[in-house]
Design an enzyme around this catalytic site. Structure first.
Site, PDB file in Angstrom:
ATOM      1  N   LYS A  22     -12.184   8.269   3.863  1.00 30.03           N
ATOM      2  CA  LYS A  22     -12.291   6.803   3.732  1.00 30.03           C
ATOM      3  C   LYS A  22     -10.951   6.129   4.054  1.00 30.03           C
ATOM      4  CE  LYS A  22     -11.766   4.958  -0.548  1.00 30.03           C
ATOM      5  NZ  LYS A  22     -10.708   3.944  -0.678  1.00 30.03           N
ATOM      6  N   ASN A  23      -9.875   6.661   3.468  1.00 29.00           N
ATOM      7  CA  ASN A  23      -8.589   5.972   3.603  1.00 29.00           C
ATOM      8  C   ASN A  23      -7.962   6.155   4.980  1.00 29.00           C
ATOM      9  OD1 ASN A  23      -8.962   5.012   1.088  1.00 29.00           O
ATOM     10  ND2 ASN A  23      -7.493   6.369   0.082  1.00 29.00           N
ATOM     11  N   ARG A  91      -9.809  -4.365  -1.175  1.00 28.25           N
ATOM     12  CA  ARG A  91      -8.389  -4.606  -1.024  1.00 28.25           C
ATOM     13  C   ARG A  91      -7.861  -4.126   0.339  1.00 28.25           C
ATOM     14  NH1 ARG A  91      -3.769  -2.929  -1.459  1.00 28.25           N
ATOM     15  NH2 ARG A  91      -2.147  -4.317  -2.233  1.00 28.25           N
ATOM     16  N   CYS A 115      -6.714  -5.953  -9.155  1.00 29.70           N
ATOM     17  CA  CYS A 115      -7.336  -4.647  -9.005  1.00 29.70           C
ATOM     18  C   CYS A 115      -7.191  -3.919 -10.326  1.00 29.70           C
ATOM     19  CB  CYS A 115      -6.629  -3.896  -7.881  1.00 29.70           C
ATOM     20  SG  CYS A 115      -7.173  -2.228  -7.707  1.00 29.70           S
ATOM     21  N   ARG A 120      -1.392  -5.025  -7.625  1.00 28.07           N
ATOM     22  CA  ARG A 120      -1.205  -4.393  -6.311  1.00 28.07           C
ATOM     23  C   ARG A 120      -0.657  -5.408  -5.324  1.00 28.07           C
ATOM     24  NH1 ARG A 120      -6.153  -0.567  -4.857  1.00 28.07           N
ATOM     25  NH2 ARG A 120      -4.686   0.180  -3.292  1.00 28.07           N
ATOM     26  N   PRO A 121       0.664  -5.656  -5.384  1.00 20.44           N
ATOM     27  CA  PRO A 121       1.258  -6.651  -4.493  1.00 20.44           C
ATOM     28  C   PRO A 121       1.247  -6.185  -3.034  1.00 20.44           C
ATOM     29  CG  PRO A 121       2.964  -5.437  -5.652  1.00 20.44           C
ATOM     30  CD  PRO A 121       1.657  -4.933  -6.180  1.00 20.44           C
ATOM     31  N   ASP A 123       3.845  -7.516  -1.059  1.00 20.58           N
ATOM     32  CA  ASP A 123       5.142  -8.087  -0.665  1.00 20.58           C
ATOM     33  C   ASP A 123       5.813  -7.279   0.448  1.00 20.58           C
ATOM     34  OD1 ASP A 123       5.214  -6.197  -2.884  1.00 20.58           O
ATOM     35  OD2 ASP A 123       7.390  -6.435  -2.825  1.00 20.58           O
ATOM     36  N   LEU A 124       5.675  -5.948   0.406  1.00 19.38           N
ATOM     37  CA  LEU A 124       6.363  -5.121   1.408  1.00 19.38           C
ATOM     38  C   LEU A 124       5.740  -5.322   2.786  1.00 19.38           C
ATOM     39  CD1 LEU A 124       6.639  -1.888  -0.784  1.00 19.38           C
ATOM     40  CD2 LEU A 124       8.520  -3.437  -0.199  1.00 19.38           C
ATOM     41  N   ASP A 306      -4.682   9.514  -6.468  1.00 21.05           N
ATOM     42  CA  ASP A 306      -6.140   9.396  -6.335  1.00 21.05           C
ATOM     43  C   ASP A 306      -6.887  10.596  -6.937  1.00 21.05           C
ATOM     44  OD1 ASP A 306      -5.834   6.980  -5.121  1.00 21.05           O
ATOM     45  OD2 ASP A 306      -6.082   7.723  -3.077  1.00 21.05           O
ATOM     46  N   ARG A 398     -18.338   3.298  -3.263  1.00 22.54           N
ATOM     47  CA  ARG A 398     -17.304   2.751  -2.380  1.00 22.54           C
ATOM     48  C   ARG A 398     -16.559   3.885  -1.665  1.00 22.54           C
ATOM     49  NH1 ARG A 398     -13.117   0.201  -5.424  1.00 22.54           N
ATOM     50  NH2 ARG A 398     -12.200   0.571  -3.414  1.00 22.54           N
TER      51      ARG A 398
HETATM   52  N1  EPU Z   1       3.396  -1.655  -3.595  1.00 22.15           N
HETATM   53  C1  EPU Z   1       4.274  -2.698  -3.727  1.00 22.15           C
HETATM   54  N2  EPU Z   1       4.326  -3.634  -2.716  1.00 22.15           N
HETATM   55  C2  EPU Z   1       3.553  -3.545  -1.599  1.00 22.15           C
HETATM   56  C3  EPU Z   1       2.665  -2.470  -1.469  1.00 22.15           C
HETATM   57  C4  EPU Z   1       2.607  -1.518  -2.495  1.00 22.15           C
HETATM   58  O1  EPU Z   1       4.985  -2.815  -4.731  1.00 22.15           O
HETATM   59  O2  EPU Z   1       3.662  -4.418  -0.732  1.00 22.15           O
HETATM   60  C5  EPU Z   1       3.312  -0.641  -4.670  1.00 22.15           C
HETATM   61  C6  EPU Z   1       1.915  -0.511  -5.260  1.00 22.15           C
HETATM   62  O3  EPU Z   1       1.667  -1.484  -6.248  1.00 22.15           O
HETATM   63  C7  EPU Z   1       1.940   0.908  -5.801  1.00 22.15           C
HETATM   64  C8  EPU Z   1       2.766   1.645  -4.749  1.00 22.15           C
HETATM   65  O4  EPU Z   1       3.548   0.631  -4.087  1.00 22.15           O
HETATM   66  O5  EPU Z   1       2.612   0.938  -7.040  1.00 22.15           O
HETATM   67  C9  EPU Z   1       1.965   2.413  -3.719  1.00 22.15           C
HETATM   68  O6  EPU Z   1       0.955   1.571  -3.189  1.00 22.15           O
HETATM   69  P1  EPU Z   1       0.410   1.711  -1.691  1.00 22.15           P
HETATM   70  O7  EPU Z   1       0.761   0.472  -0.945  1.00 22.15           O
HETATM   71  O8  EPU Z   1       0.845   3.009  -1.116  1.00 22.15           O
HETATM   72  O9  EPU Z   1      -1.159   1.713  -1.921  1.00 22.15           O
HETATM   73  P2  EPU Z   1      -2.214   1.216  -0.848  1.00 22.15           P
HETATM   74  O10 EPU Z   1      -1.713   1.489   0.492  1.00 22.15           O
HETATM   75  O11 EPU Z   1      -2.639  -0.150  -1.173  1.00 22.15           O
HETATM   76  C10 EPU Z   1      -3.535   3.454  -0.541  1.00 22.15           C
HETATM   77  C11 EPU Z   1      -4.916   3.954  -0.825  1.00 22.15           C
HETATM   78  C12 EPU Z   1      -5.115   4.100  -2.321  1.00 22.15           C
HETATM   79  C13 EPU Z   1      -4.048   5.073  -2.850  1.00 22.15           C
HETATM   80  C14 EPU Z   1      -2.649   4.569  -2.490  1.00 22.15           C
HETATM   81  C15 EPU Z   1      -1.535   5.523  -2.888  1.00 22.15           C
HETATM   82  C16 EPU Z   1      -6.254   3.076   0.967  1.00 22.15           C
HETATM   83  C17 EPU Z   1      -7.357   2.193   1.400  1.00 22.15           C
HETATM   84  N3  EPU Z   1      -5.905   3.015  -0.302  1.00 22.15           N
HETATM   85  O12 EPU Z   1      -3.441   2.179  -1.171  1.00 22.15           O
HETATM   86  O13 EPU Z   1      -6.405   4.679  -2.497  1.00 22.15           O
HETATM   87  O14 EPU Z   1      -4.168   5.185  -4.243  1.00 22.15           O
HETATM   88  O15 EPU Z   1      -2.569   4.361  -1.060  1.00 22.15           O
HETATM   89  O16 EPU Z   1      -1.730   6.764  -2.317  1.00 22.15           O
HETATM   90  O17 EPU Z   1      -5.738   3.839   1.760  1.00 22.15           O
HETATM   91  C18 EPU Z   1      -8.436   5.093  -3.580  1.00 22.15           C
HETATM   92  O18 EPU Z   1      -8.843   5.617  -2.530  1.00 22.15           O
HETATM   93  O19 EPU Z   1      -9.053   5.185  -4.674  1.00 22.15           O
HETATM   94  C19 EPU Z   1      -7.193   4.334  -3.562  1.00 22.15           C
HETATM   95  C20 EPU Z   1      -6.876   3.451  -4.510  1.00 22.15           C
END
Ligand code: EPU
Length: 419
Positions: A22-23, A91, A115, A120-121, A123-124, A306, A398
């Protein structure tokens, strides 16, 4: 809303094939927006999150066709606005920002809502777009990106909780069509990021270093269509491995990439689970008793956040005292309250859970709060005495393609009730 009734106590046995990730599929579907040419993606799992993404692509103007795991997308003409109604459902819809900015130099996408796994910001992601030359405005709940042109630069993407997976994908997708060279420092190294980079390379992008924390992207003028097979879902595989460790006799998983599962395989071996690992399959046999563990979730190649909820479920009936520390999403512990309703003995202190193994869980009505939490409840229910009623299973749909069907094939007794 569907619910599942899981009758605990059966031993899992047999063979099961894993679906596409999925991811990996979600950002790769978003990458189709980068070209006018047709794109063909194979092994796309049949999940509600994928359905949302295809709806978004369609609303943006893409022609989308789907038949038995193969998706064809052609984004000849594009709109650059995605409204809240659809974006709020998932998201991961933020990953259309990068390709829209890359190709059209403009994007208006609703800011995703809260979420349940924590704040889940993004900002980056936004800072990265700004550094590539876009102006970023958040107004009326929408993110507006606009650029006259995008230029390569060095972007540090590591945040307080480590690298960002979708953020790395988003910046890669914006930078592939920028002028000059972009260097992403602190990039995520997850296999899903590498799969996306492979697709972009097939489209004509020049990307080096994916899979490492430093990715270099030399911008090109134009990208082409591609054909790609999505990698197997390592989180689905991990979930089935944990299920088999908890309630299995002998289970073989096919279509897996063991290198993507090394941290979990190491943890299972440490717990005393016998494993036979081949190139594309893993066989797991029952262990008379499991050993307590101390786990910390970390970005890849560390133990995946995950799989934290599912491992928590396993440790509930593992004798001794185990600990789990969540470093990626420090608030991702909603499942613990539900596991406690089933008789688990767990104490939570900040981002660290202490789990004291009990002999037996008991079935109870429980509520799924998010995708992986729901999977954890299914696993706990397999080991519980009596039936467990899991409500709000749309969360599980999902991200798991037919989890009830696949587990039933292995001997579980799961009934889905449509309401
Ligand atoms: N974060 C920030 N700022 C940002 C982005 C992230 O502070 O701009 C923080 C997040 O809040 C978190 C950390 O950085 O504490 C890591 O977040 P990341 O951005 O890596 O998460 P994501 O890319 O939004 C993906 C997966 C998630 C998985 C995470 C971590 C997808 C669609 N989602 O989310 O999958 O948990 O990486 O590996 O790829 C799931 O499948 O159940 C799921 C939640």
């Amino acid at each position: 809303m569907d619910k599942m009734i899981v009758h605990g106590g059966s031993l899992l046995q047999g063979e099961v094939t894993m679906s596409g990730s999925k991811n990996s599929a979600l950002p790769i579907l978003a990458a189709t927006l980068l070209t006018r040419e047709p794109c063909i993606i194979e092994h796309v799992p049949d999940l509600s999150d994928i359905h949302y993404m295809l709806t978004i692509l369609n609303m943006l103007g893409s022609e989308v066709e789907r038949a038995s795991g193969i998706v064809k997308v052609r984004a000849t003409h594009l709109r650059t606005e995605a409204p809240y109604d659809i974006v709020r459902k998932m998201r991961a819809s933020v990953c259309i920002l990068g390709p829209l900015l890359g190709r059209e130099h403009a994007a208006t996408v609703s800011l995703p809502g809260g979420c349940v796994i924590g704040d889940r910001p993004i900002d980056l992601h936004l800072r990265g777009f700004e550094e590539l030359g876009a102006t970023v405005q958040v107004k009326g709940g929408d993110i507006h990106l606009l650029a006259s042109h995008l230029h390569g630069t060095t972007i540090h993407l590591r945040g307080k909780y480590g690298p960002t997976v979708l953020g790395t994908g988003n910046i890669m997708m914006a930078a592939v069509l920028a002028e000059g060279t972009t260097v992403i420092e602190g990039a995520a190294t997850e296999p899903e990021v590498t799969d996306l980079a492979e697709v972009l390379i097939k489209m004509g992008a020049r990307i080096h270093g994916s899979g490492t924390s430093r990715i270099i992207i030399e911008g090109v003028r134009e990208l082409h269509g591609f054909r790609h097979t999505i990698i197997p879902d390592r989180i689905e595989a991990g979930t089935f491995l944990i299920a088999a460790a908890m309630a299995g006799k002998k289970v073989t998983l096919h279509r897996v990439i063991p290198q993507h599962l090394e941290a979990l395989l190491h943890v299972l071996e440490e717990a005393g689970v016998p494993l036979k690992i081949k190139k594309e399959s893993i066989t797991i046999t029952a262990s008379p008793s499991l050993k307590a563990l101390s786990i910390e979730t970390l970005p890849f190649p560390g133990f995946a956040t995950d799989l934290q909820a599912q491992l928590s479920a396993m440790l509930c009936t593992t004798q001794g005292v185990s600990t789990i520390t969540e470093h990626v999403f420090p608030q991702r512990f909603m499942h613990l309250a539900e596991l406690k309703r089933m008789g688990a003995n767990i104490e939570l202190d900040g981002a660290r859970a202490t789990i004291i193994g009990v002999d037996q869980l008991s079935g109870a009505p429980v509520m799924a709060s998010d995708l992986r939490a729901s999977a954890a409840l299914v696993l706990a229910a397999l080991r519980a005495d009596g039936p467990t009623e899991i409500n709000r299973v749309y969360h599980i749909d999902r991200g798991y393609e037919g989890i009830d069907r696949k587990l039933n094939k292995l001997g579980a007794k799961i009934q889905r009730i449509q309401e």
